[in-house]
Design a protein around this motif. Structure first.
Motif, PDB file in Angstrom:
ATOM      1  N   SER A  11       0.812  -1.213   0.000  1.00 34.40           N
ATOM      2  CA  SER A  11       0.000   0.000   0.000  1.00 34.40           C
ATOM      3  C   SER A  11       0.849   1.269   0.000  1.00 34.40           C
ATOM      4  O   SER A  11       0.371   2.336  -0.361  1.00 34.40           O
ATOM      5  N   LYS A  12       2.138   1.174   0.410  1.00 37.10           N
ATOM      6  CA  LYS A  12       3.002   2.358   0.398  1.00 37.10           C
ATOM      7  C   LYS A  12       3.322   2.809  -1.026  1.00 37.10           C
ATOM      8  O   LYS A  12       3.732   3.935  -1.250  1.00 37.10           O
ATOM      9  N   ALA A  13       3.145   1.929  -1.999  1.00 35.84           N
ATOM     10  CA  ALA A  13       3.484   2.262  -3.377  1.00 35.84           C
ATOM     11  C   ALA A  13       2.428   3.150  -4.023  1.00 35.84           C
ATOM     12  O   ALA A  13       2.697   3.786  -5.041  1.00 35.84           O
ATOM     13  N   LEU A  14       1.236   3.214  -3.443  1.00 35.34           N
ATOM     14  CA  LEU A  14       0.182   4.034  -4.027  1.00 35.34           C
ATOM     15  C   LEU A  14       0.462   5.518  -3.782  1.00 35.34           C
ATOM     16  O   LEU A  14       0.798   5.904  -2.666  1.00 35.34           O
ATOM     17  N   PRO A  15       0.311   6.353  -4.800  1.00 29.77           N
ATOM     18  CA  PRO A  15       0.604   7.791  -4.647  1.00 29.77           C
ATOM     19  C   PRO A  15      -0.554   8.554  -3.990  1.00 29.77           C
ATOM     20  O   PRO A  15      -1.312   9.247  -4.656  1.00 29.77           O
ATOM     21  N   ASN A  41       0.578   8.786   2.021  1.00 28.13           N
ATOM     22  CA  ASN A  41       1.826   8.097   1.687  1.00 28.13           C
ATOM     23  C   ASN A  41       2.926   9.094   1.337  1.00 28.13           C
ATOM     24  O   ASN A  41       4.097   8.874   1.651  1.00 28.13           O
ATOM     25  N   PHE A  42       2.569  10.188   0.673  1.00 28.58           N
ATOM     26  CA  PHE A  42       3.551  11.220   0.350  1.00 28.58           C
ATOM     27  C   PHE A  42       4.108  11.843   1.629  1.00 28.58           C
ATOM     28  O   PHE A  42       5.322  12.002   1.778  1.00 28.58           O
ATOM     29  N   ILE A  43       3.204  12.192   2.552  1.00 34.99           N
ATOM     30  CA  ILE A  43       3.645  12.800   3.816  1.00 34.99           C
ATOM     31  C   ILE A  43       4.502  11.818   4.604  1.00 34.99           C
ATOM     32  O   ILE A  43       5.558  12.183   5.135  1.00 34.99           O
ATOM     33  N   PHE A  44       4.078  10.561   4.654  1.00 37.39           N
ATOM     34  CA  PHE A  44       4.857   9.546   5.363  1.00 37.39           C
ATOM     35  C   PHE A  44       6.239   9.378   4.718  1.00 37.39           C
ATOM     36  O   PHE A  44       7.259   9.293   5.406  1.00 37.39           O
ATOM     37  N   GLY A  45       6.269   9.355   3.387  1.00 38.07           N
ATOM     38  CA  GLY A  45       7.543   9.193   2.681  1.00 38.07           C
ATOM     39  C   GLY A  45       8.486  10.358   2.923  1.00 38.07           C
ATOM     40  O   GLY A  45       9.694  10.165   3.116  1.00 38.07           O
ATOM     41  N   MET A  46       7.955  11.582   2.909  1.00 42.44           N
ATOM     42  CA  MET A  46       8.794  12.754   3.158  1.00 42.44           C
ATOM     43  C   MET A  46       9.314  12.754   4.597  1.00 42.44           C
ATOM     44  O   MET A  46      10.483  13.073   4.841  1.00 42.44           O
ATOM     45  N   THR A  47       8.452  12.379   5.548  1.00 44.33           N
ATOM     46  CA  THR A  47       8.877  12.301   6.953  1.00 44.33           C
ATOM     47  C   THR A  47       9.943  11.235   7.119  1.00 44.33           C
ATOM     48  O   THR A  47      10.959  11.440   7.796  1.00 44.33           O
ATOM     49  N   GLU A  48       9.731  10.087   6.483  1.00 40.59           N
ATOM     50  CA  GLU A  48      10.697   8.992   6.557  1.00 40.59           C
ATOM     51  C   GLU A  48      12.044   9.418   5.968  1.00 40.59           C
ATOM     52  O   GLU A  48      13.102   9.146   6.538  1.00 40.59           O
ATOM     53  N   ALA A  49      12.028  10.126   4.844  1.00 38.91           N
ATOM     54  CA  ALA A  49      13.272  10.584   4.213  1.00 38.91           C
ATOM     55  C   ALA A  49      13.990  11.591   5.107  1.00 38.91           C
ATOM     56  O   ALA A  49      15.215  11.548   5.243  1.00 38.91           O
ATOM     57  N   PHE A  50      13.218  12.480   5.741  1.00 42.75           N
ATOM     58  CA  PHE A  50      13.812  13.465   6.644  1.00 42.75           C
ATOM     59  C   PHE A  50      14.465  12.782   7.841  1.00 42.75           C
ATOM     60  O   PHE A  50      15.602  13.091   8.216  1.00 42.75           O
ATOM     61  N   LEU A  51      13.771  11.819   8.432  1.00 33.82           N
ATOM     62  CA  LEU A  51      14.326  11.104   9.584  1.00 33.82           C
ATOM     63  C   LEU A  51      15.534  10.253   9.180  1.00 33.82           C
ATOM     64  O   LEU A  51      16.467  10.083   9.958  1.00 33.82           O
ATOM     65  N   ARG A  52      15.523   9.745   7.954  1.00 38.34           N
ATOM     66  CA  ARG A  52      16.674   8.977   7.471  1.00 38.34           C
ATOM     67  C   ARG A  52      17.891   9.884   7.298  1.00 38.34           C
ATOM     68  O   ARG A  52      19.019   9.487   7.577  1.00 38.34           O
TER      69      ARG A  52
END
Length: 67
Positions: free
Chosen positions: A39-43, A47-58
């Motif tokens: 389900s994370k692959a769906l745009p 999912n966008f907000i989660f992906g940006m937060t995940e990238a920032f924390l990474r």
């Protein structure tokens, strides 16, 4: 230059020859990609907000990600 190539092409066509094919091969090619599955692959917006937060924390090395 274009005229020369056009005449060569016409000559090849008249005598029934084919142009040589160019083939590109790679050895020891490695490709890395970030891929989301499920389900994370769906745009979607969440999912966008989660992906940006995940990238920032990474970037801060707080979260390693589960890929």
């Amino acid at each position: 230059m274009e005229g020369i190539l056009r005449r060569v092409r016409q000559r090849f066509d008249v005598v029934g020859l084919e142009f040589p094919k160019i083939e590109v091969r790679f050895e020891n090619l490695k490709v890395d990609a970030l891929v989301h599955v499920g389900s994370k692959a769906l745009p979607t917006i969440p999912n966008f907000i989660f992906g940006m937060t995940e990238a920032f924390l990474r970037q801060l090395r707080i979260f390693s990600g589960g890929r």
